[in-house]
Design a protein around this motif. Sequence first.
Motif, mmCIF file in Angstrom:
data_model
loop_
_atom_site.group_PDB
_atom_site.id
_atom_site.type_symbol
_atom_site.label_atom_id
_atom_site.label_comp_id
_atom_site.label_asym_id
_atom_site.label_seq_id
_atom_site.Cartn_x
_atom_site.Cartn_y
_atom_site.Cartn_z
ATOM 1 N N LYS A 64 -11.162 90.007 -69.277
ATOM 2 C CA LYS A 64 -10.652 90.118 -67.914
ATOM 3 C C LYS A 64 -11.126 91.419 -67.272
ATOM 4 C CE LYS A 64 -6.464 87.312 -68.330
ATOM 5 N NZ LYS A 64 -4.978 87.298 -68.322
ATOM 6 N N ASP A 71 -14.115 82.198 -65.706
ATOM 7 C CA ASP A 71 -13.786 81.571 -64.428
ATOM 8 C C ASP A 71 -13.224 80.163 -64.607
ATOM 9 O OD1 ASP A 71 -14.933 83.698 -62.688
ATOM 10 O OD2 ASP A 71 -16.824 83.074 -63.622
ATOM 11 N N TYR A 72 -13.764 79.434 -65.589
ATOM 12 C CA TYR A 72 -13.349 78.053 -65.831
ATOM 13 C C TYR A 72 -13.184 77.828 -67.334
ATOM 14 C CZ TYR A 72 -14.796 76.833 -61.063
ATOM 15 O OH TYR A 72 -14.923 76.763 -59.704
ATOM 16 N N LEU A 90 -4.823 78.286 -66.831
ATOM 17 C CA LEU A 90 -4.269 78.796 -65.579
ATOM 18 C C LEU A 90 -3.567 80.135 -65.782
ATOM 19 C CD1 LEU A 90 -2.743 75.522 -64.048
ATOM 20 C CD2 LEU A 90 -5.057 76.418 -63.789
ATOM 21 N N GLY A 93 -5.853 83.164 -65.976
ATOM 22 C CA GLY A 93 -6.673 83.523 -64.827
ATOM 23 C C GLY A 93 -7.901 82.676 -64.599
ATOM 24 N N ALA A 94 -7.935 81.453 -65.157
ATOM 25 C CA ALA A 94 -9.105 80.589 -65.001
ATOM 26 C C ALA A 94 -8.696 79.228 -64.436
ATOM 27 C CB ALA A 94 -9.800 80.391 -66.348
ATOM 28 N N HIS A 95 -9.632 78.593 -63.761
ATOM 29 C CA HIS A 95 -9.454 77.198 -63.379
ATOM 30 C C HIS A 95 -9.649 76.330 -64.628
ATOM 31 C CE1 HIS A 95 -9.652 78.461 -59.203
ATOM 32 N NE2 HIS A 95 -10.849 78.997 -59.396
ATOM 33 N N GLU A 116 -0.173 75.648 -61.155
ATOM 34 C CA GLU A 116 -1.194 75.947 -60.141
ATOM 35 C C GLU A 116 -0.635 76.903 -59.085
ATOM 36 O OE1 GLU A 116 -4.410 72.382 -59.563
ATOM 37 O OE2 GLU A 116 -2.495 72.192 -58.517
ATOM 38 N N PHE A 119 0.075 80.531 -60.622
ATOM 39 C CA PHE A 119 -1.047 81.386 -61.013
ATOM 40 C C PHE A 119 -2.217 81.360 -60.029
ATOM 41 C CE2 PHE A 119 1.188 80.520 -65.027
ATOM 42 C CZ PHE A 119 1.419 81.816 -65.439
ATOM 43 N N GLY A 120 -2.154 80.521 -59.007
ATOM 44 C CA GLY A 120 -3.199 80.499 -57.991
ATOM 45 C C GLY A 120 -4.537 79.976 -58.478
ATOM 46 N N LYS A 121 -4.513 79.127 -59.498
ATOM 47 C CA LYS A 121 -5.729 78.521 -60.030
ATOM 48 C C LYS A 121 -5.609 76.999 -59.967
ATOM 49 C CE LYS A 121 -7.701 82.406 -60.954
ATOM 50 N NZ LYS A 121 -8.943 82.833 -60.229
ATOM 51 N N ASN A 122 -6.740 76.309 -60.053
ATOM 52 C CA ASN A 122 -6.761 74.862 -59.858
ATOM 53 C C ASN A 122 -7.054 74.096 -61.142
ATOM 54 O OD1 ASN A 122 -6.397 75.191 -57.039
ATOM 55 N ND2 ASN A 122 -8.604 75.529 -56.791
#
Length: 295
Positions: A64, A71-72, A90, A93-95, A116, A119-122
Amino acid sequence: MNFAVIGVGGYIAPRHLEAIKELGHNLVAAYDHNDSVGIMDRFFPDCQFFTDFERFESFVDLKKGSSEQIDYVSICTPNYMHSSHIKFALSHGAHAICEKPLVLYEKEIDELEHYENKFGKNVYTVLQLRVHDAILALKSKVNSEKKAMYDIDLNYMTSRGQWYHESWKGDVRKSGGLSTNIGVHFFDMLTWIFGEAEEVTVFEKSSTAEKGALKLKNARVIWSLTIDRSKLPPDALKAGKTTFRSIKIDGSEFEFSEGFTELHKRVYTDILNGKGYGLNAARAAIRIVEQIRGM
């Protein structure tokens, strides 16, 4: 983009490795409790590989804020593990990009929506039939015809040996059963084109075959799934084929036997371009297979 893969030793993982590689991205870390992962040398020989999940998690956290921050996370694990591994992605910190079926129960989709938002991830689901050229053409045709009702026969046969029943795939608690494991992507395709299910019926259910009917908004579907090699048509057996797919729409065969080799690459391209399919795209098919499981 930087990727990690959970379940890199599984059957479907090479399609994800190939998509990540061909699209020019990096595989930073991979995890599998099985160490038979020589396939990685073909794609990412320098990737950090772990058979201990705690060490994998520590490595992801260590990256991190660096140029190798994940990222994914691509998830290729047994079906019953999908929800927990998506939550891992998620919360770190990753989608998440998850193979089918996304989850085993519809309530898990609601749980993942909470993650989602938190944590603001998809979460993206692999619905590869939705990017198949023939199926895209069929959807366009159906949309333009605006016909009230279609009659559909779905027959899918894919041979599996005795190993299948001894593996997690043969355990309904882990795979969700035959319709979940090998049929969910067809149910997704049909509901995507012909509308959500209004009635679900099961005629036959065993460890090797399931048959039933669906009443969709714009289609009546008779479906049959089997992993019994002896049920393959004589021509397929004679040709040495192990899989047979047939979809008839109003009595006419719908041909889509080709064009499967690039589908994961297309799925990844759409996701990375912000056009991937998210949690709710999977809901209609998950609802169907959950109902089948309970019958």
